[in-house]
Write a protein that holds these residues in place. Structure first.
Motif, short mmCIF file in Angstrom:
data_model
loop_
_atom_site.label_atom_id
_atom_site.label_comp_id
_atom_site.label_asym_id
_atom_site.label_seq_id
_atom_site.Cartn_x
_atom_site.Cartn_y
_atom_site.Cartn_z
N THR A 51 -6.76 5.10 8.16
CA THR A 51 -6.87 3.84 8.08
C THR A 51 -5.87 3.09 7.75
O THR A 51 -5.44 2.29 8.52
N THR A 52 -5.10 3.38 6.78
CA THR A 52 -3.85 2.63 6.26
C THR A 52 -2.98 2.58 7.42
O THR A 52 -2.07 1.76 7.69
N LEU A 53 -2.58 3.76 7.97
CA LEU A 53 -1.53 3.86 9.03
C LEU A 53 -1.80 3.18 10.51
O LEU A 53 -1.02 2.53 11.08
N PHE A 54 -3.14 3.25 10.71
CA PHE A 54 -3.47 2.38 11.95
C PHE A 54 -3.41 0.87 11.71
O PHE A 54 -2.71 0.39 12.60
N LEU A 55 -3.79 0.44 10.49
CA LEU A 55 -3.51 -1.11 10.33
C LEU A 55 -2.02 -1.33 10.05
O LEU A 55 -1.55 -2.41 10.46
N LEU A 56 -1.18 -0.31 9.43
CA LEU A 56 0.28 -0.47 9.27
C LEU A 56 0.85 -0.78 10.75
O LEU A 56 1.72 -1.85 10.85
N SER A 57 0.41 -0.01 11.55
CA SER A 57 1.09 0.14 12.86
C SER A 57 0.88 -1.24 13.55
O SER A 57 1.61 -1.68 14.32
N ALA A 58 -0.56 -1.65 13.48
CA ALA A 58 -0.89 -2.90 13.84
C ALA A 58 -0.18 -3.84 13.42
O ALA A 58 0.13 -5.11 14.42
N ILE A 59 0.22 -4.07 12.18
CA ILE A 59 0.66 -5.27 11.64
C ILE A 59 2.14 -5.29 11.93
O ILE A 59 2.63 -6.23 12.37
N ILE A 60 2.95 -3.83 12.05
CA ILE A 60 4.27 -3.93 12.45
C ILE A 60 4.57 -4.33 13.98
O ILE A 60 5.38 -5.27 14.22
N VAL A 61 3.60 -4.28 14.87
CA VAL A 61 3.70 -4.50 16.21
C VAL A 61 3.41 -5.89 16.70
O VAL A 61 3.93 -6.37 17.63
N ARG A 62 2.82 -6.51 15.84
CA ARG A 62 2.10 -7.87 16.30
C ARG A 62 3.21 -8.86 16.46
O ARG A 62 3.21 -9.47 17.34
N PRO A 63 4.33 -9.27 15.58
CA PRO A 63 5.12 -9.94 15.76
C PRO A 63 6.17 -9.75 17.06
O PRO A 63 6.33 -10.81 17.77
N PHE A 64 6.36 -8.46 17.43
CA PHE A 64 6.82 -8.28 18.45
C PHE A 64 6.25 -8.45 19.78
O PHE A 64 6.58 -8.76 20.86
N SER A 65 4.89 -8.20 19.57
CA SER A 65 3.88 -8.36 20.74
C SER A 65 3.91 -9.90 21.14
O SER A 65 3.71 -10.09 22.21
N GLY A 66 4.03 -10.74 20.09
CA GLY A 66 4.15 -12.17 20.45
C GLY A 66 5.48 -12.34 21.35
O GLY A 66 5.34 -13.30 22.36
N GLN A 67 6.49 -11.90 21.03
CA GLN A 67 7.92 -12.14 21.89
C GLN A 67 7.63 -11.12 23.49
O GLN A 67 7.88 -11.97 24.30
N TRP A 68 6.82 -10.13 23.54
CA TRP A 68 6.60 -9.55 24.76
C TRP A 68 5.62 -10.42 25.65
O TRP A 68 5.78 -10.54 26.88
N ILE A 69 4.66 -11.13 25.01
CA ILE A 69 3.90 -11.91 25.68
C ILE A 69 4.65 -12.95 26.29
O ILE A 69 4.31 -13.41 27.32
N GLU A 70 5.67 -13.73 25.43
CA GLU A 70 6.00 -14.77 25.96
C GLU A 70 7.32 -14.42 27.16
O GLU A 70 7.59 -14.90 28.16
#
Length: 396
Positions: A51-70
């Motif tokens: 569970t920890t690794l799943f959430l960790l990867s989600a947390i790491i990728v979210r800021p980059f996802s905001g850029q990719w969406i833009e």
């Protein structure tokens, strides 16, 4: 004056897509530790890492996802991430060691983090401004319902039929999320068509986080630390009280009462503003936790669930709505990513801290102190967000 429509095809589709993503998340959240212990030969701490690794990867990728969406547009990011999410679901049959399963969980978390950021950005564009609080409330309701259905379905399938059907059903749920995502139509701004290379990422803080959303995101993270105590330990507490047979109904009552209150709280947010909703909801959340700490019967246990459902279940969409409203139009995706990243971080930190705390106190004492902590949140909300808004209002 006629209201702008809320329940459009796109709003229903994005809510459905979000619902199935979170059903899959909660479905595996409760079953993967069991699978790791029984079939992969892992220890309890190693099972928790899934569970920890799943959430960790989600947390790491979210800021980059905001850029990719833009850069690429919301629809492209959503579909690509949902394809990744479905592909990861298809791979669960193959890992035969804990290390390979941890790698898969990390990959699955990346797809989840990107997809939920994209759906959050999409719904912010789809909901009419005049019905923002109401619409976000119903959208977040899809997550609340998934929180009830996912664990119930996962444990039932795991106990009745085993891991193979469990993974088949997870694939089906992931496929439904992708199907719902494919029919969403959101107009993209022109500049998103000028797609940059995925490797041309910006690593400045202002490109990874939307600072206008940080104050309310920190408030949300403050409260999500306590919400982690409910996700992790409320069923264990019920067993300790010898009312384990009603433990599975805690989140059912939570969701039902929240669903009944949603038509009122969302509209009140839009009509009267955030403060009128947030302060009473914090008090109700704290009162529910206090009642939970004092409970000795199944009835009181479930009444506390209903109070917490209205309290925290109203706070979360209110905070996310504020985060989106505070951000400039072109930064709403990044604001969504910022808010969800800090929220998930609070869940992760909370799970660790609460896990340490319960080794030295009873669950009754734990939830009593959680109630005090939540009441302190009145001051956190005021000093991090409400006071600043008052100052802005006076300077206008």
């Amino acid at each position: 004056m006629n209201k702008e429509p809320l329940w459009t095809k796109d709003f229903i589709s994005v809510s459905a897509s979000n619902f199935f993503l979170f059903v899959a998340f909660y479905f595996l959240l409760v079953t993967m530790p069991i699978y790791a212990l029984q079939e992969l030969g892992g220890s309890s701490s190693e099972a928790g890492l899934l569970t920890t690794l799943f959430l960790l990867s989600a947390i790491i990728v979210r800021p980059f996802s905001g850029q990719w969406i833009e850069q690429f547009g919301k629809k492209k990011v959503l579909i690509s991430s949902q394809v990744m999410f479905l592909a990861a679901s298809l791979l669960y049959f193959f890992p035969d060691t804990l290390v390979t399963m941890l790698a898969l969980r990390f990959l699955h978390g990346i797809g989840f983090g990107m997809a939920t950021t994209a759906t959050g950005a999409m719904v912010a564009e789809i909901i009419p401004d005049s019905r923002r609080g109401e619409g976000m409330g119903y959208y977040v309701m899809s997550t609340n319902l998934a929180m009830v259905i996912g664990p119930f379905l996962g444990l039932t399938v795991m106990q009745q039929w085993g891991s193979f059907p469990m993974f088949i059903i997870c694939i089906a749920i992931s496929g439904l999320a992708l199907t719902a995502g494919l029919v969403i139509h959101v107009p993209e701004r022109e500049h998103t068509a000028r797609a940059m290379s995925i490797f041309q990422m910006k690593f400045h803080a202002k490109d990874l986080f939307e600072f206008s959303a940080l104050p309310i995101a920190l408030v949300g993270g403050f409260f999500s630390i306590i919400y982690a105590s409910l996700l992790s330990f409320v069923s264990v507490y019920a067993e300790e009280l010898q009312i384990g047979e009603v433990a599975s109904y805690f989140f059912v009552v939570y969701a039902v009462i929240l669903l009944l209150s949603r038509p009122f709280t969302g509209k009140w947010f839009d009509q009267y503003g955030a403060h009128v909703i947030v302060y009473p909801s914090i008090c109700l959340f704290a009162a529910g936790l206090f009642l939970l700490s004092q409970t000795e019967t199944a009835l009181v246990f479930l009444v506390a669930a209903g109070m917490i459902g209205v309290g925290w279940g109203t706070l979360f969409p209110s905070f996310q709505t504020i985060a989106i409203q505070e951000a400039p139009l072109k930064k709403k995706a990044l604001a969504t990513a910022t808010f969800l990243s800090i929220y998930d971080l609070g869940i992760g930190v909370g799970s660790f801290i609460i896990g340490l705390a319960v080794t030295g106190m009873s669950f009754s004492a734990l939830y009593f102190y959680c109630a005090i902590y939540v009441l302190f949140g009145l001051f956190v909300y005021f000093y991090l967000y409400a006071r600043r808004k008052q100052r802005e209002h006076h300077t206008i």
